[in-house]
Design an enzyme around this catalytic site. Sequence first.
Site, PDB file in Angstrom:
ATOM      1  N   GLU A 100       0.836  -1.206   0.000  1.00 22.90           N
ATOM      2  CA  GLU A 100       0.000   0.000   0.000  1.00 22.90           C
ATOM      3  C   GLU A 100       0.871   1.257   0.000  1.00 22.90           C
ATOM      4  O   GLU A 100       2.086   1.198   0.177  1.00 22.90           O
ATOM      5  CB  GLU A 100      -0.913   0.039   1.235  1.00 22.90           C
ATOM      6  CG  GLU A 100      -2.276  -0.613   1.048  1.00 22.90           C
ATOM      7  CD  GLU A 100      -3.228   0.256   0.232  1.00 22.90           C
ATOM      8  OE1 GLU A 100      -2.795   1.290  -0.330  1.00 22.90           O
ATOM      9  OE2 GLU A 100      -4.413  -0.109   0.143  1.00 22.90           O
ATOM     10  N   ASN A 154     -10.042   5.349   1.554  1.00 25.27           N
ATOM     11  CA  ASN A 154      -9.238   5.113   0.357  1.00 25.27           C
ATOM     12  C   ASN A 154      -9.518   6.197  -0.669  1.00 25.27           C
ATOM     13  O   ASN A 154     -10.356   7.083  -0.458  1.00 25.27           O
ATOM     14  CB  ASN A 154      -9.543   3.732  -0.244  1.00 25.27           C
ATOM     15  CG  ASN A 154      -8.624   2.648   0.281  1.00 25.27           C
ATOM     16  OD1 ASN A 154      -7.405   2.831   0.327  1.00 25.27           O
ATOM     17  ND2 ASN A 154      -9.197   1.536   0.706  1.00 25.27           N
ATOM     18  N   ASP A 180     -10.192   1.073  -4.269  1.00 29.72           N
ATOM     19  CA  ASP A 180      -9.074   1.185  -3.334  1.00 29.72           C
ATOM     20  C   ASP A 180      -8.378   2.514  -3.604  1.00 29.72           C
ATOM     21  O   ASP A 180      -9.032   3.526  -3.824  1.00 29.72           O
ATOM     22  CB  ASP A 180      -8.141  -0.027  -3.459  1.00 29.72           C
ATOM     23  CG  ASP A 180      -7.426  -0.344  -2.152  1.00 29.72           C
ATOM     24  OD1 ASP A 180      -6.792   0.566  -1.583  1.00 29.72           O
ATOM     25  OD2 ASP A 180      -7.493  -1.500  -1.689  1.00 29.72           O
TER      26      ASP A 180
END
Length: 292
Positions: A18, A148, A199
């Site tokens: 991430e 997100n 995301d």
Amino acid sequence: MAAEGATIFSDVVCELGEGPAYDPATGKLFWFDIVGKKLLEKKFPDGPTIVHDLPVMGSAIATIDAERQLLVAEDGLYVRDIKTGRLTLHTALEADNPLNRSNDARVHPSGSFWIGTMAKDEGSPAGAIYWFSRGEIRRLYDKITVPNSICFSPGGATAYFTGKRPNIIHRVDCDPSTGFPIGEPNVFVDSKDADGWVDGSVVDADGALWNARWGGARVDAYSPAGQLVRSIPVPAQQSSCPAFVGPDASRIAVTSAWKGKDAAARAIDPEAGKTFLLDIEVRGRFEPNVQI
């Protein structure tokens, strides 16, 4: 270039890759394995991947200046000395709540920082989205489940984010000089009927939003009007977050994850957790330094 798709940028496998952020001054991409408490870095396009152990779960990073970065972690914001890797707590954030951690974050064109937090078990709307600038933190939105897609239009007049409702990307007007929201958010993209989950996202120089589709094995591009205009496949089911990379920001890197997969599921998703380069060129842009 190859047909539209993606190639491997780093074959180091992250359980939860991430928070990629590119530093144009050094030509390096930085990203995290949140669950593994790792910070990774690699010089574009073909340097070795260097892995740094962290004492906390980190999820996002931004450049302060040539010597320092600001690292977003589960208990606060840390100044990181680039040369030594030493971390110094700058501003605590939800440090009294061990059930939460940080997640998505991105620097607004003004130099302010939007930062999301969430429950570690992802099971409740216990998180929030915060605005940070020059040592000041303000909570913008509460009752956030998984924050997100925090990103901004090129001029800074629009912010995007998720976490209030499942698979909805919200947009809200912003003061371009501060990055503080004006008015109430509204729906930018409603993708609840598509496979996977929205995301991480970035916005290119033309105002198109590029979103990694967790569970959808792709990166989707939306016009400034919220219309799906392009989808690029990624060779990992759980693509997690994109970032513009390269000396002219013309490429997109995207992280991925194997989190939640048992051995059988990982066997049919063998590239999960690696970091990729999309095999396309775009008109990307670099993020500004964060103002601490």
